[in-house]
Design an enzyme around this catalytic site. Structure first.
Site, PDB file in Angstrom:
ATOM      1  N   ASN A   1      49.364  51.633  47.020  1.00  0.00           N
ATOM      2  CA  ASN A   1      48.257  52.162  46.560  1.00  0.00           C
ATOM      3  C   ASN A   1      47.223  51.127  45.539  1.00  0.00           C
ATOM      4  OD1 ASN A   1      50.723  50.688  44.205  1.00  0.00           O
ATOM      5  ND2 ASN A   1      49.301  51.255  42.898  1.00  0.00           N
ATOM      6  N   HIS A   2      47.002  50.134  45.718  1.00  0.00           N
ATOM      7  CA  HIS A   2      46.311  49.326  45.282  1.00  0.00           C
ATOM      8  C   HIS A   2      44.898  49.280  46.605  1.00  0.00           C
ATOM      9  CE1 HIS A   2      46.460  48.409  41.366  1.00  0.00           C
ATOM     10  NE2 HIS A   2      47.873  48.184  41.405  1.00  0.00           N
TER      11      HIS A   2
ATOM     12  N   ASP B   1      42.036  50.839  45.738  1.00  0.00           N
ATOM     13  CA  ASP B   1      41.127  50.756  44.496  1.00  0.00           C
ATOM     14  C   ASP B   1      40.051  49.977  44.818  1.00  0.00           C
ATOM     15  OD1 ASP B   1      43.414  50.414  42.934  1.00  0.00           O
ATOM     16  OD2 ASP B   1      43.629  48.268  43.229  1.00  0.00           O
TER      17      ASP B   1
ATOM     18  N   ARG C   1      41.570  36.722  14.863  1.00  0.00           N
ATOM     19  CA  ARG C   1      42.435  36.704  14.969  1.00  0.00           C
ATOM     20  C   ARG C   1      42.878  37.172  13.183  1.00  0.00           C
ATOM     21  NH1 ARG C   1      47.025  32.218  17.944  1.00  0.00           N
ATOM     22  NH2 ARG C   1      45.020  32.325  20.032  1.00  0.00           N
TER      23      ARG C   1
ATOM     24  N   HIS D   1      56.861  51.339  49.613  1.00  0.00           N
ATOM     25  CA  HIS D   1      55.587  50.711  48.608  1.00  0.00           C
ATOM     26  C   HIS D   1      55.886  51.726  47.288  1.00  0.00           C
ATOM     27  CE1 HIS D   1      53.409  48.355  46.279  1.00  0.00           C
ATOM     28  NE2 HIS D   1      52.761  49.162  45.761  1.00  0.00           N
TER      29      HIS D   1
ATOM     30  N   ARG E   1      40.540  34.857  24.712  1.00  0.00           N
ATOM     31  CA  ARG E   1      40.168  33.407  24.539  1.00  0.00           C
ATOM     32  C   ARG E   1      38.885  33.548  24.021  1.00  0.00           C
ATOM     33  NH1 ARG E   1      45.175  31.823  23.390  1.00  0.00           N
ATOM     34  NH2 ARG E   1      44.927  30.508  23.849  1.00  0.00           N
TER      35      ARG E   1
ATOM     36  N   GLN F   1      57.485  45.196  41.921  1.00  0.00           N
ATOM     37  CA  GLN F   1      57.495  43.638  41.687  1.00  0.00           C
ATOM     38  C   GLN F   1      58.822  42.989  40.903  1.00  0.00           C
ATOM     39  OE1 GLN F   1      53.018  44.819  41.252  1.00  0.00           O
ATOM     40  NE2 GLN F   1      53.140  42.735  40.844  1.00  0.00           N
TER      41      GLN F   1
ATOM     42  N   HIS G   1      48.582  41.239  45.574  1.00  0.00           N
ATOM     43  CA  HIS G   1      47.545  41.009  45.150  1.00  0.00           C
ATOM     44  C   HIS G   1      46.775  40.093  44.710  1.00  0.00           C
ATOM     45  CE1 HIS G   1      48.716  44.537  42.894  1.00  0.00           C
ATOM     46  NE2 HIS G   1      49.870  44.352  43.348  1.00  0.00           N
TER      47      HIS G   1
ATOM     48  N   ASP H   1      50.454  46.599  48.913  1.00  0.00           N
ATOM     49  CA  ASP H   1      49.407  45.822  47.974  1.00  0.00           C
ATOM     50  C   ASP H   1      48.720  44.562  48.119  1.00  0.00           C
ATOM     51  OD1 ASP H   1      49.266  48.412  47.105  1.00  0.00           O
ATOM     52  OD2 ASP H   1      50.819  47.457  44.587  1.00  0.00           O
TER      53      ASP H   1
ATOM     54  N   HIS I   1      56.515  46.891  44.337  1.00  0.00           N
ATOM     55  CA  HIS I   1      55.208  48.547  44.435  1.00  0.00           C
ATOM     56  C   HIS I   1      55.404  47.965  42.566  1.00  0.00           C
ATOM     57  CE1 HIS I   1      53.334  51.517  42.487  1.00  0.00           C
ATOM     58  NE2 HIS I   1      54.485  52.631  42.179  1.00  0.00           N
TER      59      HIS I   1
ATOM     60  N   ARG J   1      38.422  32.575  18.169  1.00  0.00           N
ATOM     61  CA  ARG J   1      39.486  32.905  17.553  1.00  0.00           C
ATOM     62  C   ARG J   1      39.994  32.767  16.335  1.00  0.00           C
ATOM     63  NH1 ARG J   1      44.269  29.707  19.142  1.00  0.00           N
ATOM     64  NH2 ARG J   1      45.868  28.731  17.824  1.00  0.00           N
TER      65      ARG J   1
ATOM     66  N   ASP K   1      53.749  43.052  47.046  1.00  0.00           N
ATOM     67  CA  ASP K   1      52.736  42.724  46.552  1.00  0.00           C
ATOM     68  C   ASP K   1      51.758  41.568  45.784  1.00  0.00           C
ATOM     69  OD1 ASP K   1      53.419  45.285  44.894  1.00  0.00           O
ATOM     70  OD2 ASP K   1      55.032  45.217  45.211  1.00  0.00           O
TER      71      ASP K   1
END
Length: 547
Positions: free
Chosen positions: A119-120, A123, A376, A216, A407, A251, A46, A87, A249, A372, A44
């Site tokens: 699986n990724h 993507d 919020r 995975h 943010r 993680q 990534h 991944d 997978h 912000r 993983d």
């Protein structure tokens, strides 16, 4: 011999006294001696080819670890294999924008021997995956992925370690079909990895002295996989003859504190006892290259003994208080220098990725509000937009977003990937939970109690709510009253799922799935898909009323 993990102390692990025997060896010849065989592993990845802002992980430091271990093992007359649980794709924009080219090319330079297809890896369209296969100098393995009726990848690879024959079998979760864009996997079938293993392992036992599965599929303690497809534990129990499972997978650092009980509070640098099921050791090295897993074995006349196992942290750091009341990051273990040549190689990709962040991904008719003080305190069009992006990706019925995770706003006019990253800078991943109606209502009640002004204050999509004094008085999902007998899919982020901002913890729920997709990437894709975006379509209106 069989050793229950609940009877194995961590001190025994550290002393290297865990042992196991394989099933009868293959038909190949080996010398009457003790072979030292070390399996290194990650999973993983990534897209984390470059270290993060705190200097943690990254492939240049990983290469230093791998090179050092290989040299140690070779000096003792031993052999190594370096495997990945899959991944490689999807995680940070500098990698994603370049189709993970820096990652695959760097892994080749590190000297990976094989990887499981994750699986990724699906993507992006299949032609991108085929291009990645060309960048990889090592085999990408999966026995259970079929394209137009034929295996799409090599099912296994064979290695000769001084006369000891090692088979590495690749397997991929059959959940892949529901986790990626259906348009990108037309003509591709993800068969049961357990069924494929049941066919191949007996064959491999005739060819090899040691059988390793690079998978995975996920590690689910005691086989309790919930809505996920069965994972490594279930496969080990169902298929006899696997010596070691190098997984991915889910993680997790697979470090067991008792039989069938994983230590989910594992601290870097501490001893780690791998899982063992039906004679197979099961290992996993968390995610992102945070660790390099090291399993030191001895092989002698058909017996495969685990001498020592450890997770080597790659510059992981913890926050500590200083004497002046401030905090600082300090490493858990000795800092690992980066390999200079590989860092130089990767720097060009990092710089190119940074440049591409300024490229336009879409256009807005008006500002989507994420300031912000606004996000919020009341529902905003950006809250709705983000929620709809999450729902679109997961086919969810509704979404809940903590406003503290948003943010910044998205500006009027052209929108760049950098603008998107200002909205979602934390790298949280998208998750969903399948909940019975009663549990969905309970979660909405908890969200309704989050007070304006706090980061926990909720933004919603897909629901109509009436909230009085922080108490939920009315709730509709998809315009209809909540049916206790119906199952609803809720999209949230991984931070909330872990109990962040005081939300109910759901990451252990049987209906929980972490998709692994990063929130900023999902938002970028949704912006591009719907551009030019008419902001008026996402006005929250009276969907959520508070009194």
């Amino acid at each position: 011999m069989h050793i229950a993990l609940k009877s194995v102390s961590l001190s025994l692990l550290a002393a290297g006294l865990l042992t196991a025997c394989t099933t009868p060896p293959g038909k190949n010849n080996y010398l009457d001696k003790t072979y030292k065989i070390t399996i290194l592993h990650t999973n993983d990845h990534h897209g984390r080819f470059w270290p993060n802002a705190d200097g943690e992980y990254g492939l240049a430091a990983q290469k230093t670890v791998v090179d050092k271990v290989r040299a140690e093992v070779k000096a003792e007359g031993g052999y190594t294999l370096l495997l990945s649980g899959g991944d490689v794709n999807t995680g940070v924009p500098e990698s994603d924008l370049q189709d993970a080219e820096p990652d695959f090319r760097a892994m080749s330079r590190i000297g990976y021997d094989a990887m499981a297809v994750g699986n990724h890896e699906f993507d992006k369209p299949v032609p991108v995956l085929m291009k990645q296969r060309g960048w990889a100098s090592f085999p990408m393995l999966s026995a259970n992925i079929y394209q137009d009726g034929r295996r799409m990848f090599d099912p296994y690879a064979m290695f000769n370690l001084g006369g000891v024959k090692v088979a590495v079998l690749g397997l991929t979760t059959d959940d892949t079909a529901k986790m990626v864009n259906p348009a990108q996997i037309q003509g591709i079938e993800f068969k049961s990895p357990i069924a494929e293993a049941a066919k191949l392992v007996p064959e491999l036992r005739q060819k090899a002295d040691i059988v390793i599965a690079a998978t995975h599929m996920g590690h689910y303690p005691d086989g309790l996989h919930g809505v996920n497809a069965p994972g490594d534990v279930e496969m080990a129990r169902a298929v006899k003859g696997i010596d070691l499972i190098v997984g991915g997978h889910s993680q997790n650092p697979v470090c067991m504190k008792a039989e069938n009980v994983r230590d989910d509070a594992y601290v870097p640098g501490q001893p780690c006892a791998p899982d063992r099921q039906n004679g197979a050791w099961i290992v996993q090295a968390h995610e992102w290259g945070k660790y390099v897993g090291r399993a030191d074995f001895e092989f002698n006349n058909g017996k495969f003994k685990l001498v020592k196992y450890q997770l080597i942290p790659v510059n992981l750091k913890k926050t500590v208080a200083t004497a002046d009341g401030k905090t600082e990051k300090v490493p858990y273990a000795e800092l690992i220098p980066e390999d200079g040549k590989l860092r130089t190689f990767l720097k060009a990709y990092q710089d190119k990725g940074q440049q591409e962040l300024g490229v336009k991904v879409g256009e807005l008719s008006a500002k989507l509000e994420g300031d912000r003080e606004v996000v919020r305190s009341r529902p905003t069009n950006l809250g709705v937009f983000v929620g709809m992006a999450m729902m679109d990706k997961t086919q969810a019925d509704f979404a809940v977003i903590n406003s503290g995770g948003i943010r910044d706003s998205l500006p009027t006019g052209p929108v760049s990937y950098r603008d998107v990253l200002k909205v979602f800078p934390f790298g949280s991943t998208l998750a969903y939970v399948d909940l019975p109606g009663g549990e969905a209502l309970d979660y909405l009640k908890a969200a309704a109690r989050m007070t304006p002004g706090a980061g926990a204050f909720a933004q919603f999509a897909g629901v109509r709510l009436r909230i009085e004094g922080g108490e939920l008085r009315q709730a509709l999902i998809g315009g209809q009253p909540i049916d206790p007998a119906k199952t609803y899919r809720m999209a949230i982020n991984s931070f909330m799922a872990a109990g962040g901002d005081g939300y109910p913890k759901l990451n252990q729920h049987p209906g929980y799935v972490n998709t692994g997709f990063v929130d900023a990437e999902i938002l970028k894709d949704f912006v591009a898909k719907h551009s030019p975006i008419q902001a008026a379509r996402y006005v929250p209106g009276d969907a959520v009323l508070r009194r």
